[in-house]
Write a protein that holds these residues in place. Structure first.
Motif, PDB file in Angstrom:
ATOM      1  N   GLU A 162      -0.280  13.532  -7.371  1.00 52.03           N
ATOM      2  CA  GLU A 162      -0.917  13.526  -6.050  1.00 52.03           C
ATOM      3  C   GLU A 162      -0.223  12.523  -5.135  1.00 52.03           C
ATOM      4  O   GLU A 162       0.014  12.797  -3.946  1.00 52.03           O
ATOM      5  N   LEU A 163       0.097  11.365  -5.683  1.00 50.87           N
ATOM      6  CA  LEU A 163       0.807  10.339  -4.926  1.00 50.87           C
ATOM      7  C   LEU A 163       2.181  10.837  -4.496  1.00 50.87           C
ATOM      8  O   LEU A 163       2.611  10.628  -3.350  1.00 50.87           O
ATOM      9  N   ALA A 164       2.867  11.519  -5.403  1.00 55.88           N
ATOM     10  CA  ALA A 164       4.199  12.038  -5.093  1.00 55.88           C
ATOM     11  C   ALA A 164       4.143  13.036  -3.939  1.00 55.88           C
ATOM     12  O   ALA A 164       5.018  13.051  -3.070  1.00 55.88           O
ATOM     13  N   GLU A 165       3.121  13.871  -3.931  1.00 52.78           N
ATOM     14  CA  GLU A 165       3.003  14.855  -2.851  1.00 52.78           C
ATOM     15  C   GLU A 165       2.716  14.172  -1.522  1.00 52.78           C
ATOM     16  O   GLU A 165       3.280  14.564  -0.484  1.00 52.78           O
ATOM     17  N   THR A 166       1.883  13.148  -1.538  1.00 48.88           N
ATOM     18  CA  THR A 166       1.593  12.417  -0.301  1.00 48.88           C
ATOM     19  C   THR A 166       2.846  11.725   0.224  1.00 48.88           C
ATOM     20  O   THR A 166       3.099  11.720   1.429  1.00 48.88           O
ATOM     21  N   ILE A 167       3.639  11.170  -0.681  1.00 45.72           N
ATOM     22  CA  ILE A 167       4.827  10.434  -0.271  1.00 45.72           C
ATOM     23  C   ILE A 167       5.861  11.350   0.348  1.00 45.72           C
ATOM     24  O   ILE A 167       6.403  11.063   1.418  1.00 45.72           O
ATOM     25  N   ILE A 168       6.148  12.475  -0.268  1.00 40.77           N
ATOM     26  CA  ILE A 168       7.202  13.331   0.268  1.00 40.77           C
ATOM     27  C   ILE A 168       6.794  13.901   1.632  1.00 40.77           C
ATOM     28  O   ILE A 168       7.634  14.028   2.546  1.00 40.77           O
ATOM     29  N   LYS A 169       5.517  14.196   1.798  1.00 38.75           N
ATOM     30  CA  LYS A 169       5.061  14.655   3.102  1.00 38.75           C
ATOM     31  C   LYS A 169       5.139  13.541   4.133  1.00 38.75           C
ATOM     32  O   LYS A 169       5.553  13.764   5.281  1.00 38.75           O
ATOM     33  N   GLY A 170       4.757  12.320   3.729  1.00 37.75           N
ATOM     34  CA  GLY A 170       4.766  11.200   4.658  1.00 37.75           C
ATOM     35  C   GLY A 170       6.161  10.792   5.071  1.00 37.75           C
ATOM     36  O   GLY A 170       6.408  10.456   6.226  1.00 37.75           O
ATOM     37  N   VAL A 171       7.102  10.824   4.127  1.00 39.08           N
ATOM     38  CA  VAL A 171       8.480  10.411   4.426  1.00 39.08           C
ATOM     39  C   VAL A 171       9.186  11.461   5.271  1.00 39.08           C
ATOM     40  O   VAL A 171       9.897  11.128   6.227  1.00 39.08           O
ATOM     41  N   THR A 196       0.842  -1.188   0.000  1.00 38.11           N
ATOM     42  CA  THR A 196       0.000   0.000   0.000  1.00 38.11           C
ATOM     43  C   THR A 196       0.879   1.240   0.000  1.00 38.11           C
ATOM     44  O   THR A 196       2.097   1.171   0.224  1.00 38.11           O
ATOM     45  N   LEU A 197       0.250   2.377  -0.221  1.00 41.84           N
ATOM     46  CA  LEU A 197       0.994   3.632  -0.200  1.00 41.84           C
ATOM     47  C   LEU A 197       1.690   3.818   1.144  1.00 41.84           C
ATOM     48  O   LEU A 197       2.863   4.213   1.194  1.00 41.84           O
ATOM     49  N   GLN A 198       0.984   3.530   2.238  1.00 41.43           N
ATOM     50  CA  GLN A 198       1.592   3.691   3.555  1.00 41.43           C
ATOM     51  C   GLN A 198       2.761   2.741   3.751  1.00 41.43           C
ATOM     52  O   GLN A 198       3.771   3.107   4.376  1.00 41.43           O
ATOM     53  N   GLN A 199       2.661   1.529   3.219  1.00 41.75           N
ATOM     54  CA  GLN A 199       3.781   0.593   3.338  1.00 41.75           C
ATOM     55  C   GLN A 199       5.007   1.099   2.584  1.00 41.75           C
ATOM     56  O   GLN A 199       6.137   0.925   3.052  1.00 41.75           O
ATOM     57  N   TYR A 200       4.799   1.744   1.451  1.00 39.74           N
ATOM     58  CA  TYR A 200       5.940   2.307   0.724  1.00 39.74           C
ATOM     59  C   TYR A 200       6.527   3.512   1.469  1.00 39.74           C
ATOM     60  O   TYR A 200       7.749   3.707   1.475  1.00 39.74           O
ATOM     61  N   ILE A 201       5.677   4.301   2.091  1.00 46.01           N
ATOM     62  CA  ILE A 201       6.191   5.410   2.899  1.00 46.01           C
ATOM     63  C   ILE A 201       7.016   4.866   4.065  1.00 46.01           C
ATOM     64  O   ILE A 201       8.107   5.368   4.363  1.00 46.01           O
ATOM     65  N   LEU A 253      16.588   7.765  -2.347  1.00 44.31           N
ATOM     66  CA  LEU A 253      15.577   6.805  -2.781  1.00 44.31           C
ATOM     67  C   LEU A 253      14.647   7.514  -3.745  1.00 44.31           C
ATOM     68  O   LEU A 253      14.254   8.660  -3.502  1.00 44.31           O
ATOM     69  N   PHE A 254      14.321   6.850  -4.849  1.00 42.28           N
ATOM     70  CA  PHE A 254      13.386   7.468  -5.782  1.00 42.28           C
ATOM     71  C   PHE A 254      12.347   6.466  -6.240  1.00 42.28           C
ATOM     72  O   PHE A 254      12.616   5.277  -6.370  1.00 42.28           O
ATOM     73  N   PHE A 255      11.142   6.976  -6.427  1.00 40.13           N
ATOM     74  CA  PHE A 255       9.986   6.156  -6.793  1.00 40.13           C
ATOM     75  C   PHE A 255       9.710   6.255  -8.287  1.00 40.13           C
ATOM     76  O   PHE A 255       9.789   7.323  -8.884  1.00 40.13           O
ATOM     77  N   ASP A 256       9.346   5.108  -8.868  1.00 44.60           N
ATOM     78  CA  ASP A 256       8.908   5.053 -10.257  1.00 44.60           C
ATOM     79  C   ASP A 256       7.484   4.504 -10.263  1.00 44.60           C
ATOM     80  O   ASP A 256       7.240   3.374  -9.863  1.00 44.60           O
ATOM     81  N   PHE A 257       6.541   5.345 -10.724  1.00 42.29           N
ATOM     82  CA  PHE A 257       5.141   4.940 -10.812  1.00 42.29           C
ATOM     83  C   PHE A 257       4.745   4.599 -12.241  1.00 42.29           C
ATOM     84  O   PHE A 257       3.561   4.466 -12.549  1.00 42.29           O
ATOM     85  N   GLY A 258       5.729   4.427 -13.116  1.00 37.72           N
ATOM     86  CA  GLY A 258       5.444   4.225 -14.529  1.00 37.72           C
ATOM     87  C   GLY A 258       4.757   2.920 -14.854  1.00 37.72           C
ATOM     88  O   GLY A 258       4.145   2.792 -15.918  1.00 37.72           O
ATOM     89  N   LEU A 259       4.844   1.938 -13.975  1.00 39.00           N
ATOM     90  CA  LEU A 259       4.217   0.644 -14.232  1.00 39.00           C
ATOM     91  C   LEU A 259       2.898   0.499 -13.491  1.00 39.00           C
ATOM     92  O   LEU A 259       2.349  -0.601 -13.387  1.00 39.00           O
ATOM     93  N   THR A 260       2.390   1.588 -12.970  1.00 41.08           N
ATOM     94  CA  THR A 260       1.060   1.593 -12.376  1.00 41.08           C
ATOM     95  C   THR A 260       0.063   2.090 -13.410  1.00 41.08           C
ATOM     96  O   THR A 260       0.442   2.634 -14.445  1.00 41.08           O
ATOM     97  N   SER A 261      -1.193   1.923 -13.139  1.00 39.35           N
ATOM     98  CA  SER A 261      -2.230   2.379 -14.082  1.00 39.35           C
ATOM     99  C   SER A 261      -2.760   3.752 -13.687  1.00 39.35           C
ATOM    100  O   SER A 261      -3.932   4.055 -13.866  1.00 39.35           O
ATOM    101  N   LEU A 262      -1.873   4.597 -13.145  1.00 40.81           N
ATOM    102  CA  LEU A 262      -2.273   5.911 -12.676  1.00 40.81           C
ATOM    103  C   LEU A 262      -2.176   6.945 -13.787  1.00 40.81           C
ATOM    104  O   LEU A 262      -1.308   6.864 -14.654  1.00 40.81           O
ATOM    105  N   THR A 263      -3.050   7.934 -13.732  1.00 42.67           N
ATOM    106  CA  THR A 263      -2.924   9.074 -14.628  1.00 42.67           C
ATOM    107  C   THR A 263      -1.802   9.970 -14.129  1.00 42.67           C
ATOM    108  O   THR A 263      -1.299   9.814 -13.007  1.00 42.67           O
ATOM    109  N   LEU A 264      -1.408  10.935 -14.950  1.00 44.97           N
ATOM    110  CA  LEU A 264      -0.359  11.864 -14.530  1.00 44.97           C
ATOM    111  C   LEU A 264      -0.791  12.639 -13.282  1.00 44.97           C
ATOM    112  O   LEU A 264       0.011  12.838 -12.355  1.00 44.97           O
ATOM    113  N   ASP A 265      -2.054  13.080 -13.243  1.00 46.72           N
ATOM    114  CA  ASP A 265      -2.546  13.792 -12.064  1.00 46.72           C
ATOM    115  C   ASP A 265      -2.452  12.915 -10.826  1.00 46.72           C
ATOM    116  O   ASP A 265      -2.047  13.380  -9.754  1.00 46.72           O
TER     117      ASP A 265
END
Length: 305
Positions: free
Chosen positions: A293-302, A258-263, A277-289
């Motif tokens: 949004e995920l990137a912002e949550t991660i940097i705040k969480g980390v 989950t997102l929290q597990q990655y954080i 450490l850097f994240f690659d979301f290119g193999l997910t089915s997410l839109t650019l938006d």
């Protein structure tokens, strides 16, 4: 620990506007780096399996921008963020051409380049490019020598098993001196020892942190044996995120979670001594938006917990 993101240089978002938007957003969010990968072919029937659980190469790789051109483009639309390759298959072109391309990018970006080099996994690409698959390690060793000479010698001259360069004046030098940091992707003992002997750092792919640190110890020991200061080495850990809705088993993280597990994994990596450490979301089915949004949550969480 520094944090980074992989740029959308492959898949459906590999286009100018998404690159500009993603690079600028990463910089504004406070990320330290953005990264590109490298793929030149997507064979219908690859001669070797993709290094994943199912062995199938992702369809997203069928649309892949040139990594150095993409970084140069992003450099022109950002100001601070560092620009990395993870990884650039550095054996697919003559060492002299590679040296000129890397020097140009570092020069134009005012010293923001991190050079991550790898050997690749698919013989088909080497065949298509006319580069021998055999003795890749030797080719990498000589390529590193040419890069070092290009960056440090005003008059470059090289005679090796693979490359012969007559004495020549090299007026273009990288912004970073003596040159941009070189990080190597490596998993074998020989590759990890090469990191310690010759490189500025290591590019591992995310795995359980005890395995990361055990491999890191091999590179550190090799640096000490070569008379180098191991404290100058750094590692940049790539996390290919496979997000799940339900909490994954502990043993499945970081291969899925989950997102929290990655954080939590990123925070544990920082505590373990991972430098970046850097994240690659290119193999997910997410839109650019959604990726932003995920990137912002991660940097705040980390960074804030």
């Amino acid at each position: 620990m520094l944090l980074g993101l992989a740029l959308p240089t492959y898949g459906p978002d590999a286009d100018p506007n998404p690159l500009i938007r993603f690079g600028r957003a990463a910089e504004e969010m406070g990320y330290d780096s953005v990264w590109t990968g490298d793929r030149v072919l997507a064979p219908v029937q690859p001669s070797a399996p993709y290094p994943s659980a199912d062995g199938v190469m992702p369809r997203e790789f069928e649309r892949h921008l040139d990594p150095l051109t993409a970084l140069t483009f992003v450099a022109a639309h950002t100001e601070r963020i560092r620009l990395g390759t993870s990884t650039l298959n550095g054996l697919w072109q003559p060492a002299l051409m590679l040296a000129r391309s890397l020097t140009t990018l570092d020069h134009l970006s005012h010293g923001r380049l991190d050079v991550g080099l790898g050997l690749g996994w698919m013989p088909d690409e080497y065949t298509a490019l006319g580069v021998p698959w055999a003795r890749r390690g030797d080719r990498l060793e000589e390529t590193l020598t040419v890069l070092q000479k290009y960056w440090t010698q005003d008059q470059l001259q090289h005679e090796g098993a693979l490359f012969s360069i007559p004495k020549s004046v090299v007026g273009l030098k990288p912004f970073q001196r003596p040159g941009p940091p070189i990080l190597l992707a490596a998993f074998s003992g020989a590759g990890l020892r090469r990191v310690g002997r010759r490189a500025d750092g290591w590019l591992p792919v995310a795995m359980p942190l005890p395995a990361v640190m055990d491999s890191w110890a091999i590179a550190v020991q090799a640096a000490e044996e070569a008379g180098r200061d191991p404290s100058v080495l750094s590692m940049a850990l790539r996390v290919n995120a496979h997000l799940t809705d339900m909490k994954a088993r502990a043993e499945d993280v970081p291969f899925a979670g989950t997102l929290q597990q990655y954080i939590d994994y990123a925070r544990s990596a920082a505590e373990a001594g991972v430098h970046e450490l850097f994240f690659d979301f290119g193999l997910t089915s997410l839109t650019l938006d959604e990726r932003l949004e995920l990137a912002e949550t991660i940097i705040k969480g980390v960074r804030t917990g």
